[in-house]
Design a protein around this motif. Structure first.
Motif, PDB file in Angstrom:
ATOM      1  N   PRO A  10       0.800  -1.236   0.000  1.00 24.99           N
ATOM      2  CA  PRO A  10       0.000   0.000   0.000  1.00 24.99           C
ATOM      3  C   PRO A  10       0.826   1.276   0.000  1.00 24.99           C
ATOM      4  O   PRO A  10       0.277   2.358  -0.202  1.00 24.99           O
ATOM      5  N   TYR A  11       2.113   1.161   0.224  1.00 28.34           N
ATOM      6  CA  TYR A  11       2.951   2.356   0.340  1.00 28.34           C
ATOM      7  C   TYR A  11       3.596   2.704  -1.001  1.00 28.34           C
ATOM      8  O   TYR A  11       3.897   1.835  -1.824  1.00 28.34           O
ATOM      9  N   ARG A  12       3.810   3.995  -1.192  1.00 23.78           N
ATOM     10  CA  ARG A  12       4.410   4.492  -2.424  1.00 23.78           C
ATOM     11  C   ARG A  12       5.702   5.263  -2.185  1.00 23.78           C
ATOM     12  O   ARG A  12       6.396   5.608  -3.135  1.00 23.78           O
ATOM     13  N   GLY A  13       6.000   5.569  -0.921  1.00 22.83           N
ATOM     14  CA  GLY A  13       7.176   6.361  -0.623  1.00 22.83           C
ATOM     15  C   GLY A  13       7.862   5.920   0.655  1.00 22.83           C
ATOM     16  O   GLY A  13       7.219   5.442   1.599  1.00 22.83           O
ATOM     17  N   LEU A  14       9.187   6.091   0.690  1.00 23.96           N
ATOM     18  CA  LEU A  14      10.000   5.766   1.857  1.00 23.96           C
ATOM     19  C   LEU A  14      10.885   6.963   2.167  1.00 23.96           C
ATOM     20  O   LEU A  14      11.682   7.392   1.335  1.00 23.96           O
ATOM     21  N   LEU A  15      10.732   7.530   3.365  1.00 24.40           N
ATOM     22  CA  LEU A  15      11.513   8.674   3.823  1.00 24.40           C
ATOM     23  C   LEU A  15      12.525   8.177   4.848  1.00 24.40           C
ATOM     24  O   LEU A  15      12.149   7.511   5.822  1.00 24.40           O
ATOM     25  N   LEU A  16      13.792   8.495   4.641  1.00 24.26           N
ATOM     26  CA  LEU A  16      14.855   7.993   5.508  1.00 24.26           C
ATOM     27  C   LEU A  16      15.653   9.130   6.124  1.00 24.26           C
ATOM     28  O   LEU A  16      16.104  10.038   5.428  1.00 24.26           O
ATOM     29  N   ASP A  17      15.841   9.039   7.431  1.00 25.10           N
ATOM     30  CA  ASP A  17      16.816   9.879   8.123  1.00 25.10           C
ATOM     31  C   ASP A  17      18.211   9.370   7.750  1.00 25.10           C
ATOM     32  O   ASP A  17      18.366   8.292   7.166  1.00 25.10           O
ATOM     33  N   PHE A  18      19.230  10.124   8.113  1.00 22.06           N
ATOM     34  CA  PHE A  18      20.607   9.744   7.787  1.00 22.06           C
ATOM     35  C   PHE A  18      21.311   9.132   8.992  1.00 22.06           C
ATOM     36  O   PHE A  18      21.526   7.928   9.054  1.00 22.06           O
ATOM     37  N   GLY A 112       9.677   0.347  -7.338  1.00 19.25           N
ATOM     38  CA  GLY A 112       8.781   1.409  -7.766  1.00 19.25           C
ATOM     39  C   GLY A 112       8.423   2.422  -6.710  1.00 19.25           C
ATOM     40  O   GLY A 112       7.653   3.354  -6.985  1.00 19.25           O
ATOM     41  N   LEU A 113       8.952   2.290  -5.489  1.00 21.28           N
ATOM     42  CA  LEU A 113       8.713   3.301  -4.469  1.00 21.28           C
ATOM     43  C   LEU A 113       9.605   4.511  -4.721  1.00 21.28           C
ATOM     44  O   LEU A 113      10.708   4.389  -5.245  1.00 21.28           O
ATOM     45  N   LYS A 114       9.123   5.688  -4.314  1.00 21.73           N
ATOM     46  CA  LYS A 114       9.952   6.880  -4.303  1.00 21.73           C
ATOM     47  C   LYS A 114      10.649   6.953  -2.948  1.00 21.73           C
ATOM     48  O   LYS A 114      10.011   6.755  -1.908  1.00 21.73           O
ATOM     49  N   VAL A 115      11.939   7.245  -2.975  1.00 22.91           N
ATOM     50  CA  VAL A 115      12.745   7.256  -1.750  1.00 22.91           C
ATOM     51  C   VAL A 115      13.298   8.655  -1.528  1.00 22.91           C
ATOM     52  O   VAL A 115      13.852   9.264  -2.449  1.00 22.91           O
ATOM     53  N   PHE A 139      18.437   8.421  -3.741  1.00 23.54           N
ATOM     54  CA  PHE A 139      17.177   9.106  -3.471  1.00 23.54           C
ATOM     55  C   PHE A 139      16.571   9.785  -4.702  1.00 23.54           C
ATOM     56  O   PHE A 139      17.286  10.312  -5.553  1.00 23.54           O
ATOM     57  N   ASP A 140      15.249   9.774  -4.732  1.00 29.91           N
ATOM     58  CA  ASP A 140      14.518  10.574  -5.708  1.00 29.91           C
ATOM     59  C   ASP A 140      14.460  12.029  -5.267  1.00 29.91           C
ATOM     60  O   ASP A 140      14.429  12.942  -6.100  1.00 29.91           O
ATOM     61  N   VAL A 141      14.408  12.234  -3.952  1.00 23.74           N
ATOM     62  CA  VAL A 141      14.290  13.570  -3.367  1.00 23.74           C
ATOM     63  C   VAL A 141      15.229  13.653  -2.175  1.00 23.74           C
ATOM     64  O   VAL A 141      15.309  12.707  -1.380  1.00 23.74           O
ATOM     65  N   PHE A 174       8.230   6.575   7.183  1.00 23.33           N
ATOM     66  CA  PHE A 174       9.359   7.415   7.591  1.00 23.33           C
ATOM     67  C   PHE A 174      10.146   6.698   8.672  1.00 23.33           C
ATOM     68  O   PHE A 174       9.576   6.211   9.660  1.00 23.33           O
ATOM     69  N   VAL A 175      11.477   6.629   8.519  1.00 23.77           N
ATOM     70  CA  VAL A 175      12.355   5.959   9.478  1.00 23.77           C
ATOM     71  C   VAL A 175      13.318   6.981  10.066  1.00 23.77           C
ATOM     72  O   VAL A 175      14.031   7.671   9.328  1.00 23.77           O
ATOM     73  N   ASP A 176      13.339   7.079  11.403  1.00 20.47           N
ATOM     74  CA  ASP A 176      14.213   8.042  12.079  1.00 20.47           C
ATOM     75  C   ASP A 176      14.625   7.460  13.416  1.00 20.47           C
ATOM     76  O   ASP A 176      13.845   6.734  14.054  1.00 20.47           O
ATOM     77  N   ASP A 177      15.850   7.779  13.861  1.00 22.97           N
ATOM     78  CA  ASP A 177      16.306   7.257  15.154  1.00 22.97           C
ATOM     79  C   ASP A 177      15.919   8.142  16.324  1.00 22.97           C
ATOM     80  O   ASP A 177      16.011   7.727  17.473  1.00 22.97           O
ATOM     81  N   ASN A 178      15.501   9.368  16.073  1.00 21.78           N
ATOM     82  CA  ASN A 178      15.125  10.290  17.152  1.00 21.78           C
ATOM     83  C   ASN A 178      13.609  10.233  17.342  1.00 21.78           C
ATOM     84  O   ASN A 178      12.860  10.668  16.460  1.00 21.78           O
ATOM     85  N   PRO A 179      13.128   9.731  18.471  1.00 19.08           N
ATOM     86  CA  PRO A 179      11.678   9.623  18.663  1.00 19.08           C
ATOM     87  C   PRO A 179      10.961  10.963  18.619  1.00 19.08           C
ATOM     88  O   PRO A 179       9.769  11.024  18.291  1.00 19.08           O
ATOM     89  N   ASP A 180      11.676  12.063  18.910  1.00 15.84           N
ATOM     90  CA  ASP A 180      11.050  13.387  18.849  1.00 15.84           C
ATOM     91  C   ASP A 180      10.667  13.775  17.421  1.00 15.84           C
ATOM     92  O   ASP A 180       9.832  14.663  17.220  1.00 15.84           O
ATOM     93  N   ASN A 181      11.288  13.133  16.437  1.00 18.53           N
ATOM     94  CA  ASN A 181      11.012  13.476  15.042  1.00 18.53           C
ATOM     95  C   ASN A 181       9.847  12.692  14.446  1.00 18.53           C
ATOM     96  O   ASN A 181       9.458  12.953  13.304  1.00 18.53           O
ATOM     97  N   LEU A 182       9.288  11.753  15.191  1.00 15.68           N
ATOM     98  CA  LEU A 182       8.239  10.898  14.645  1.00 15.68           C
ATOM     99  C   LEU A 182       6.825  11.473  14.748  1.00 15.68           C
ATOM    100  O   LEU A 182       6.044  11.358  13.787  1.00 15.68           O
ATOM    101  N   PRO A 183       6.437  12.123  15.855  1.00 21.71           N
ATOM    102  CA  PRO A 183       5.055  12.623  15.956  1.00 21.71           C
ATOM    103  C   PRO A 183       4.630  13.569  14.841  1.00 21.71           C
ATOM    104  O   PRO A 183       3.500  13.442  14.335  1.00 21.71           O
ATOM    105  N   PRO A 184       5.471  14.539  14.398  1.00 22.51           N
ATOM    106  CA  PRO A 184       5.021  15.408  13.308  1.00 22.51           C
ATOM    107  C   PRO A 184       4.724  14.638  12.028  1.00 22.51           C
ATOM    108  O   PRO A 184       3.829  15.017  11.261  1.00 22.51           O
ATOM    109  N   ALA A 185       5.475  13.575  11.786  1.00 20.03           N
ATOM    110  CA  ALA A 185       5.213  12.743  10.610  1.00 20.03           C
ATOM    111  C   ALA A 185       3.880  12.023  10.749  1.00 20.03           C
ATOM    112  O   ALA A 185       3.079  11.972   9.799  1.00 20.03           O
ATOM    113  N   ARG A 186       3.620  11.483  11.936  1.00 20.70           N
ATOM    114  CA  ARG A 186       2.344  10.791  12.151  1.00 20.70           C
ATOM    115  C   ARG A 186       1.160  11.734  12.005  1.00 20.70           C
ATOM    116  O   ARG A 186       0.093  11.339  11.519  1.00 20.70           O
ATOM    117  N   GLU A 187       1.336  13.001  12.409  1.00 22.05           N
ATOM    118  CA  GLU A 187       0.267  13.988  12.255  1.00 22.05           C
ATOM    119  C   GLU A 187      -0.105  14.196  10.786  1.00 22.05           C
ATOM    120  O   GLU A 187      -1.233  14.573  10.476  1.00 22.05           O
TER     121      GLU A 187
END
Length: 235
Positions: A10-18, A112-115, A139-141, A174-187
């Motif tokens: 169901p997913y079309r995109g993958l966002l990765l932290d560094f 076929g996902l955008k990364v 990355f695409d973006v 979205f994948v990130d190691d800092n839990p503080d960065n996850l809530p805005p993405a979930r919103e």
């Protein structure tokens, strides 16, 4: 002209932290560098995250208000290190890439996902961590805090990433190691994965995306997934 196959799930995109997602051995490298300089092993993290001036300088670096070269000069003085030339690059000399996550990013694009790379960056000159670790072509973006003038967890940087991908939040992970960065993405409806330092991160993300976990192939200086560091300063 050939086109990419449609993504399998169901997913079309993958966002990765560094840092903490595509990197390995940050903590060991930086702490080893500190010891070699005659500093306490945690001097780097203490200066960048707890020292008021050190923290201010690092936030300015992330947001592009301060060049890496100037940051090197000022932070070396705070650390008590005489040589400020390429301070960031020297401290990061032993850092490697996470081969499993790099392989997963490649697999996602082939499927076929955008990364996208969504990184609170820390300068590109004289030390470019993305070029050094060989991740630029994944990355695409690419969305870097120093270029945007804002950093995670500001919701605007997530919105910009989605706009450039041309995707809604509900279509992305979205994948990130800092839990503080996850809530805005979930919103924004994005499914989030916390890179908590476990060795199974690539497997967890691959399962979520309904992708095969490919054999890791060589990029940069490879290493195993490490304990989460949250940022280059939190070591």
């Amino acid at each position: 002209m050939t086109s990419s196959p449609p993504p399998p799930g169901p997913y079309r995109g993958l966002l990765l932290d560094f840092v903490g997602v595509l990197t390995a051995n940050v903590r060991a490298s930086v702490q080893g560098w500190c010891v070699a300089q005659g500093l306490h092993p945690r001097a780097w993290g203490t200066t960048l995250t707890h020292h008021p001036e050190g923290r201010r300088l690092y936030l300015d670096l992330e947001a592009g208000r301060l060049s890496q070269s100037e940051w090197n000069r000022r932070t070396a003085a705070l650390l008590g290190v005489a040589d400020h030339e390429d301070l960031m690059g020297r401290a990061w000399a032993g850092v490697g890439s996470d081969a499993a996550m790099i392989a997963l990013a490649r697999t996602a694009r082939r499927a076929g996902l955008k990364v996208a790379l969504l990184s609170n960056s820390f300068g590109l000159d004289p030390y470019d961590p993305y070029e050094t670790l060989g991740v630029n072509g994944l990355f695409d973006v690419t969305v870097l805090s120093e270029v945007e003038g804002i950093a995670k967890p500001d919701p605007e940087i997530y919105r910009r990433t989605l706009e450039r991908l041309g995707l809604d939040g509900g279509a992305c992970v979205f994948v990130d190691d800092n839990p503080d960065n996850l809530p805005p993405a979930r919103e924004l409806g994005i499914t989030t994965v916390h890179a908590d330092g476990g060795p199974d991160l690539a497997a967890r993300v691959a399962a979520l995306l309904d992708l095969p976990l490919q054999e890791a192939d060589g990029v940069g200086r490879e290493g195993a997934t490490e304990v989460s560091t949250r940022s280059p300063g939190a070591v």
